[in-house]
Design a protein around this motif. Sequence first.
Motif, PDB file in Angstrom:
ATOM      1  N   ASP A   1       0.832  -1.204   0.000  1.00  0.00           N
ATOM      2  CA  ASP A   1       0.000   0.000   0.000  1.00  0.00           C
ATOM      3  C   ASP A   1       0.864   1.251   0.000  1.00  0.00           C
ATOM      4  OD1 ASP A   1      -2.382  -1.340  -0.090  1.00  0.00           O
ATOM      5  OD2 ASP A   1      -2.671  -1.349   2.104  1.00  0.00           O
ATOM      6  N   VAL A   2       1.957   1.233   0.743  1.00  0.00           N
ATOM      7  CA  VAL A   2       2.849   2.386   0.801  1.00  0.00           C
ATOM      8  C   VAL A   2       3.493   2.613  -0.561  1.00  0.00           C
ATOM      9  CG1 VAL A   2       4.953   3.305   1.856  1.00  0.00           C
ATOM     10  CG2 VAL A   2       3.269   2.129   3.261  1.00  0.00           C
ATOM     11  N   ASP A   3       3.946   1.536  -1.200  1.00  0.00           N
ATOM     12  CA  ASP A   3       4.544   1.668  -2.526  1.00  0.00           C
ATOM     13  C   ASP A   3       3.518   2.156  -3.531  1.00  0.00           C
ATOM     14  OD1 ASP A   3       7.018   0.883  -1.626  1.00  0.00           O
ATOM     15  OD2 ASP A   3       6.719  -1.238  -2.142  1.00  0.00           O
ATOM     16  N   GLY A   4       2.284   1.673  -3.425  1.00  0.00           N
ATOM     17  CA  GLY A   4       1.217   2.120  -4.324  1.00  0.00           C
ATOM     18  C   GLY A   4       0.908   3.594  -4.134  1.00  0.00           C
ATOM     19  N   VAL A   5       0.916   4.046  -2.881  1.00  0.00           N
ATOM     20  CA  VAL A   5       0.662   5.458  -2.594  1.00  0.00           C
ATOM     21  C   VAL A   5       1.808   6.302  -3.123  1.00  0.00           C
ATOM     22  CG1 VAL A   5       0.429   7.155  -0.739  1.00  0.00           C
ATOM     23  CG2 VAL A   5      -0.827   5.012  -0.614  1.00  0.00           C
ATOM     24  N   ASN A   6       3.050   5.852  -2.898  1.00  0.00           N
ATOM     25  CA  ASN A   6       4.211   6.590  -3.407  1.00  0.00           C
ATOM     26  C   ASN A   6       4.201   6.656  -4.921  1.00  0.00           C
ATOM     27  OD1 ASN A   6       5.205   7.161  -0.898  1.00  0.00           O
ATOM     28  ND2 ASN A   6       6.588   5.400  -0.834  1.00  0.00           N
ATOM     29  N   SER A   7       3.845   5.545  -5.566  1.00  0.00           N
ATOM     30  CA  SER A   7       3.789   5.508  -7.020  1.00  0.00           C
ATOM     31  C   SER A   7       2.708   6.466  -7.536  1.00  0.00           C
ATOM     32  CB  SER A   7       3.500   4.088  -7.490  1.00  0.00           C
ATOM     33  OG  SER A   7       3.342   4.066  -8.883  1.00  0.00           O
ATOM     34  N   THR A   8       1.566   6.481  -6.891  1.00  0.00           N
ATOM     35  CA  THR A   8       0.485   7.386  -7.279  1.00  0.00           C
ATOM     36  C   THR A   8       0.887   8.838  -7.044  1.00  0.00           C
ATOM     37  OG1 THR A   8      -1.136   5.701  -6.665  1.00  0.00           O
ATOM     38  CG2 THR A   8      -1.948   7.944  -6.903  1.00  0.00           C
ATOM     39  N   ALA A   9       1.559   9.091  -5.942  1.00  0.00           N
ATOM     40  CA  ALA A   9       2.018  10.452  -5.655  1.00  0.00           C
ATOM     41  C   ALA A   9       3.044  10.906  -6.686  1.00  0.00           C
ATOM     42  CB  ALA A   9       2.596  10.529  -4.251  1.00  0.00           C
ATOM     43  N   GLN A  10       3.945  10.005  -7.062  1.00  0.00           N
ATOM     44  CA  GLN A  10       4.950  10.346  -8.067  1.00  0.00           C
ATOM     45  C   GLN A  10       4.306  10.620  -9.421  1.00  0.00           C
ATOM     46  OE1 GLN A  10       7.704   7.073  -7.927  1.00  0.00           O
ATOM     47  NE2 GLN A  10       8.927   7.996  -6.284  1.00  0.00           N
ATOM     48  N   LYS A  11       3.314   9.804  -9.799  1.00  0.00           N
ATOM     49  CA  LYS A  11       2.611  10.031 -11.060  1.00  0.00           C
ATOM     50  C   LYS A  11       1.878  11.369 -11.022  1.00  0.00           C
ATOM     51  CE  LYS A  11       1.943   5.194 -12.291  1.00  0.00           C
ATOM     52  NZ  LYS A  11       0.961   4.110 -12.427  1.00  0.00           N
ATOM     53  N   SER A  12       1.235  11.651  -9.901  1.00  0.00           N
ATOM     54  CA  SER A  12       0.521  12.923  -9.769  1.00  0.00           C
ATOM     55  C   SER A  12       1.473  14.099  -9.855  1.00  0.00           C
ATOM     56  CB  SER A  12      -0.241  12.977  -8.448  1.00  0.00           C
ATOM     57  OG  SER A  12      -1.232  11.990  -8.408  1.00  0.00           O
ATOM     58  N   LEU A  13       2.643  13.959  -9.225  1.00  0.00           N
ATOM     59  CA  LEU A  13       3.647  15.013  -9.277  1.00  0.00           C
ATOM     60  C   LEU A  13       4.146  15.222 -10.703  1.00  0.00           C
ATOM     61  CD1 LEU A  13       5.457  17.046  -7.815  1.00  0.00           C
ATOM     62  CD2 LEU A  13       7.101  15.188  -7.474  1.00  0.00           C
ATOM     63  N   MET A  14       4.385  14.138 -11.424  1.00  0.00           N
ATOM     64  CA  MET A  14       4.849  14.242 -12.807  1.00  0.00           C
ATOM     65  C   MET A  14       3.790  14.899 -13.694  1.00  0.00           C
ATOM     66  SD  MET A  14       7.878  13.268 -12.658  1.00  0.00           S
ATOM     67  CE  MET A  14       8.324  13.193 -14.365  1.00  0.00           C
ATOM     68  N   ILE A  15       2.538  14.546 -13.491  1.00  0.00           N
ATOM     69  CA  ILE A  15       1.458  15.157 -14.272  1.00  0.00           C
ATOM     70  C   ILE A  15       1.360  16.639 -13.933  1.00  0.00           C
ATOM     71  CG2 ILE A  15      -1.053  15.203 -14.572  1.00  0.00           C
ATOM     72  CD1 ILE A  15      -0.980  12.127 -14.222  1.00  0.00           C
ATOM     73  N   ALA A  16       1.463  16.962 -12.647  1.00  0.00           N
ATOM     74  CA  ALA A  16       1.393  18.368 -12.233  1.00  0.00           C
ATOM     75  C   ALA A  16       2.555  19.164 -12.825  1.00  0.00           C
ATOM     76  CB  ALA A  16       1.396  18.471 -10.708  1.00  0.00           C
ATOM     77  N   LEU A  17       3.755  18.595 -12.799  1.00  0.00           N
ATOM     78  CA  LEU A  17       4.913  19.279 -13.382  1.00  0.00           C
ATOM     79  C   LEU A  17       4.752  19.461 -14.888  1.00  0.00           C
ATOM     80  CD1 LEU A  17       7.905  17.677 -11.443  1.00  0.00           C
ATOM     81  CD2 LEU A  17       7.055  20.026 -11.286  1.00  0.00           C
ATOM     82  N   PHE A  18       4.205  18.447 -15.557  1.00  0.00           N
ATOM     83  CA  PHE A  18       3.960  18.565 -16.993  1.00  0.00           C
ATOM     84  C   PHE A  18       3.023  19.733 -17.286  1.00  0.00           C
ATOM     85  CE2 PHE A  18       1.015  17.665 -20.481  1.00  0.00           C
ATOM     86  CZ  PHE A  18       1.906  17.716 -21.553  1.00  0.00           C
ATOM     87  N   PHE A  19       1.922  19.809 -16.541  1.00  0.00           N
ATOM     88  CA  PHE A  19       0.969  20.887 -16.784  1.00  0.00           C
ATOM     89  C   PHE A  19       1.527  22.249 -16.378  1.00  0.00           C
ATOM     90  CE2 PHE A  19      -2.274  17.496 -17.052  1.00  0.00           C
ATOM     91  CZ  PHE A  19      -2.776  17.840 -18.296  1.00  0.00           C
TER      92      PHE A  19
END
Length: 181
Positions: free
Chosen positions: A3-21
Motif C-alpha cells: 500500500d505504501v509503494d502504491g501510494v508513493n507511485s500514485t504520488a509520483q505520477k501525480s507530481l509528474m502530471i502536475a509538473l507537466f501541466f
Amino acid sequence: MDDVDGVNSTAQKSLMIALFFLILQAFLSSFASIVNEFVFKKNYEESIHLQNSLFYVWGIVINIVCGLILHGTIPNVFKFLKNLNVLTVSIVLTNAIGGLSAASLLKYLSSLTKSYCAVVGMFISTFLSGIFFNTPIPFFFLVGAVLISVAIVIYTKSSQKNKEQNNQSKSRNELKTLKRI
C-alpha cells in the motif's frame, strides 16, 4: 508495504502530471506573450485600442466555440451580472487598465519587460496585502523577490549597455560616411 509503494507511485505520477501541466502552462503563457508582441509590432500603425478589441473578439469567439464543444450549448454569460457591485466594477476596470498598459508595453517595448512588470506588480500586491491584511509572507517568496530583483537589474544594465554599443556603432558609421563625402 504494498500500500505504501502504491501510494508513493500514485504520488509520483501525480507530481509528474502536475509538473507537466506547470511546464505546459508556462510555455503557452510565454508563447502567447511573444505572439501578442509580434501582432502589436507587426501592425504598429494601428491603434492599441483596435488591436485589443480584436483580441477580445477572438477571445469571445474561442470561448463560445469551447462552450459549444464542452457543453453542447453556449454558456449563459449574463449570470455574473446578478452579483454586480462597486467592487466587481472596480476589479474589471483595474484589469482593463492593466490590459491597456500591457498592450502599450508590448507595442513599444518587449514581452520580457511586460513579464518583469507583472512580477513586480505581484510583489507589490503581496507586500501591500501583508501590510494591510497581516498576511504572512513566506520565506521562499522573499527569496524569489530578491532573485527577480537581481534579474531586473542585470537585464536593465545589459539593455543600457546594448543601447550604448548600438549608439557608438551608429556614430562610427556616420563618421565613416561623412569622411567619404
